[in-house]
Enzyme design. Structure first.
Site, PDB file in Angstrom:
ATOM      1  N   GLY A 146       2.269   2.998  -5.163  1.00 13.40           N
ATOM      2  CA  GLY A 146       1.922   3.726  -6.382  1.00 13.40           C
ATOM      3  C   GLY A 146       1.141   2.920  -7.399  1.00 13.40           C
ATOM      4  O   GLY A 146       0.980   3.341  -8.545  1.00 13.40           O
ATOM      5  N   LYS A 147       0.612   1.763  -7.001  1.00 10.43           N
ATOM      6  CA  LYS A 147      -0.107   0.884  -7.933  1.00 10.43           C
ATOM      7  C   LYS A 147      -1.295   1.584  -8.587  1.00 10.43           C
ATOM      8  O   LYS A 147      -1.425   1.608  -9.815  1.00 10.43           O
ATOM      9  CB  LYS A 147      -0.598  -0.374  -7.202  1.00 10.43           C
ATOM     10  CG  LYS A 147       0.482  -1.240  -6.615  1.00 10.43           C
ATOM     11  CD  LYS A 147      -0.090  -2.479  -5.955  1.00 10.43           C
ATOM     12  CE  LYS A 147      -1.103  -2.168  -4.860  1.00 10.43           C
ATOM     13  NZ  LYS A 147      -0.522  -1.372  -3.750  1.00 10.43           N
TER      14      LYS A 147
ATOM     15  N   SER B 258      -2.234  -7.884  -3.192  1.00  7.00           N
ATOM     16  CA  SER B 258      -2.075  -9.329  -3.431  1.00  7.00           C
ATOM     17  C   SER B 258      -0.762  -9.837  -2.825  1.00  7.00           C
ATOM     18  O   SER B 258       0.168 -10.203  -3.548  1.00  7.00           O
ATOM     19  CB  SER B 258      -2.150  -9.659  -4.926  1.00  7.00           C
ATOM     20  OG  SER B 258      -1.406  -8.789  -5.723  1.00  7.00           O
TER      21      SER B 258
ATOM     22  N   SER C  49       0.851  -1.182   0.000  1.00 13.06           N
ATOM     23  CA  SER C  49       0.000   0.000   0.000  1.00 13.06           C
ATOM     24  C   SER C  49       0.891   1.237   0.000  1.00 13.06           C
ATOM     25  O   SER C  49       1.843   1.327   0.766  1.00 13.06           O
ATOM     26  CB  SER C  49      -0.888   0.004   1.248  1.00 13.06           C
ATOM     27  OG  SER C  49      -1.677   1.172   1.306  1.00 13.06           O
TER      28      SER C  49
END
Length: 223
Positions: free
Chosen positions: A56-57, A125, A53
């Site tokens: 920067g996804k 994930s 978390s």
């Protein structure tokens, strides 16, 4: 079932997933993947963005969606928070629920890819096993992208204030604090956001997509 006088008045049979699946028959589509690639001018697949978390996804996923759409791609983002607000809102954050969350997302991503889309999946994930299961569900079109940033970097960013809540004990089983994150051992691409700016990371991702899903790659793959 019995009434108040204990007389049998009805009954039913409970079917588990295994029994129910025996009554299903897959129906072949009238339009194949090669036809879609020729018609849309690009290939299809799933970019599975994984990382802590704050790595920067989601920022990269949404920027890439905009970039690819402007270039004529059929593209869609599946994001963790958005999916948990609908498709997976019945799930918690236990190991079992997280595994089921990833399974549902992978199945959904596979359907989008079958329809000819480039799917960008942005999920922490944290489990290698769950990501491997997602790869098996999607098949050859699965691309694991490690959006890499160390815990200190992500915690310093803390865009949603989640690390602060986790440190205060307000969030249980928070990845990186009270739950593990298993980094990819051999990702298809690594985007190091501790070293790269968002525009640089976006450029790296865009080149990756163009090389593997762009018009020339798609038409070459279909002959």
């Amino acid at each position: 079932m019995r009434d108040l006088d204990h007389r049998v008045v009805g009954g039913y049979v409970v079917q588990g997933p295994a029994e129910a699946s025996r009554n299903l028959t897959a129906i072949a589509h009238a339009v194949g993947g090669e036809e879609r690639a020729r018609a849309y001018g690009h290939g299809a697949g799933v970019l599975w963005l994984t990382g802590l978390s704050g790595s920067g996804k989601s920022t990269l996923a949404m920027a890439l969606e905009r970039q690819l759409f402007d270039r004529g791609y059929g593209v869609y983002v599946l994001d963790g928070d958005n999916v948990r607000g609908g498709l997976c809102r019945d799930l918690g954050f236990s190991a079992a629920d997280r595994a089921e969350n990833i399974r549902r997302v992978a199945e959904t991503a596979r359907l989008f890819a079958d329809a000819g889309f480039v799917v960008i999946s942005a999920f922490i994930s944290p489990s290698r096993e769950d990501r491997q299961r997602a790869r098996e569900i999607v098949g050859p079109g699965f691309h694991e992208i490690h959006v890499k940033a160390g815990l200190e970097v992500c915690e310093a960013r803390d865009p949603k204030g989640l690390y602060a809540k986790a440190r205060a004990g307000e969030i249980a089983s928070f990845t990186g604090i009270s739950a593990p994150y298993e980094e990819p051992q051999a990702p298809d691409l690594t985007v190091d956001t501790a070293a790269l700016s968002i525009p640089q990371g976006l450029a790296l991702l865009t080149r990756y997509v163009e090389d593997r899903f762009g018009r020339e790659a798609a038409l070459g793959a279909t002959g």
